[in-house]
Design a protein around this motif. Structure first.
Motif, short mmCIF file in Angstrom:
data_model
loop_
_atom_site.label_atom_id
_atom_site.label_comp_id
_atom_site.label_asym_id
_atom_site.label_seq_id
_atom_site.Cartn_x
_atom_site.Cartn_y
_atom_site.Cartn_z
N GLU A 189 -9.96 -10.29 -9.74
CA GLU A 189 -10.70 -11.28 -8.95
C GLU A 189 -10.87 -10.85 -7.49
O GLU A 189 -11.39 -11.59 -6.68
N LEU A 190 -10.40 -9.65 -7.15
CA LEU A 190 -10.46 -9.14 -5.76
C LEU A 190 -11.62 -8.16 -5.58
O LEU A 190 -11.90 -7.36 -6.45
N SER A 191 -12.26 -8.24 -4.41
CA SER A 191 -13.31 -7.29 -4.03
C SER A 191 -13.04 -6.83 -2.61
O SER A 191 -12.72 -7.64 -1.74
N PRO A 192 -13.19 -5.52 -2.35
CA PRO A 192 -12.96 -5.02 -0.99
C PRO A 192 -14.03 -5.51 -0.02
O PRO A 192 -15.17 -5.74 -0.41
N MET A 193 -13.64 -5.68 1.24
CA MET A 193 -14.58 -6.10 2.28
C MET A 193 -14.35 -5.27 3.54
O MET A 193 -13.29 -4.66 3.70
N ASP A 194 -15.34 -5.26 4.43
CA ASP A 194 -15.20 -4.58 5.71
C ASP A 194 -14.10 -5.28 6.51
O ASP A 194 -14.13 -6.50 6.66
N SER A 195 -13.16 -4.52 7.00
CA SER A 195 -12.00 -5.12 7.67
C SER A 195 -12.21 -5.37 9.16
O SER A 195 -11.28 -5.72 9.87
N THR A 196 -13.44 -5.21 9.65
CA THR A 196 -13.74 -5.49 11.06
C THR A 196 -14.40 -6.86 11.16
O THR A 196 -15.35 -7.15 10.45
N GLU A 197 -13.85 -7.71 12.02
CA GLU A 197 -14.42 -9.03 12.24
C GLU A 197 -14.93 -9.10 13.67
O GLU A 197 -14.28 -8.61 14.59
N ALA A 198 -16.09 -9.70 13.84
CA ALA A 198 -16.63 -9.89 15.18
C ALA A 198 -17.10 -11.33 15.33
O ALA A 198 -17.60 -11.92 14.38
N ALA A 199 -16.91 -11.87 16.51
CA ALA A 199 -17.33 -13.25 16.78
C ALA A 199 -17.76 -13.38 18.24
O ALA A 199 -17.33 -12.61 19.09
N ARG A 200 -18.59 -14.33 18.50
CA ARG A 200 -18.99 -14.65 19.87
C ARG A 200 -18.60 -16.09 20.12
O ARG A 200 -19.00 -16.98 19.37
N ILE A 201 -17.80 -16.33 21.13
CA ILE A 201 -17.32 -17.66 21.47
C ILE A 201 -18.10 -18.16 22.68
O ILE A 201 -18.12 -17.51 23.72
N PHE A 202 -18.76 -19.29 22.51
CA PHE A 202 -19.59 -19.85 23.57
C PHE A 202 -18.87 -21.01 24.26
O PHE A 202 -18.38 -21.91 23.61
N GLY A 203 -18.85 -20.96 25.58
CA GLY A 203 -18.29 -22.04 26.38
C GLY A 203 -19.41 -22.71 27.16
O GLY A 203 -20.59 -22.38 27.00
N GLU A 204 -19.07 -23.65 28.01
CA GLU A 204 -20.08 -24.36 28.80
C GLU A 204 -20.80 -23.44 29.78
O GLU A 204 -22.00 -23.55 29.99
#
Length: 92
Positions: free
Chosen positions: A37-52
């Motif tokens: 039931e497991l599938s490999p994924m790219d281990s890099t995560e990126a996010a952009r956090i927006f503030g006021e």
């Protein structure tokens, strides 16, 4: 990455060993996560956090990241392994 980290990453890239580790740490050894039931994924995560007034970019590299799609629930989860911390589930 140190030699031990490289060896552990290679070892846990095997779905059987990865599932065993998650079952041990999160389900007291009960076989809940199954290797098929497991599938490999790219281990890099990126996010952009927006503030006021500003925003910040964040990037994180995990040692291993796999998608777990259990047959019973059909609800996919991300299973993350980071040698500095511990096993983690991230539900969608």
């Amino acid at each position: 990455m140190g030699e031990k980290d490289t060896a552990a990453k290679h070892y846990f890239a095997n779905d059987d060993f990865f599932a065993d580790a998650f079952n041990f740490f999160l389900f007291d050894g009960e076989q809940v996560v199954k290797p098929e039931e497991l599938s490999p994924m790219d281990s890099t995560e990126a996010a952009r956090i927006f503030g006021e007034k500003s925003s910040t970019s964040v990037q994180r590299h995990r040692d291993l990241l796999k998608l777990w799609a259990p047959e019973k629930t059909r609800t996919p989860c991300l299973c993350s392994w980071d040698w500095n911390f511990k096993a983690q589930f991230i539900t969608a």
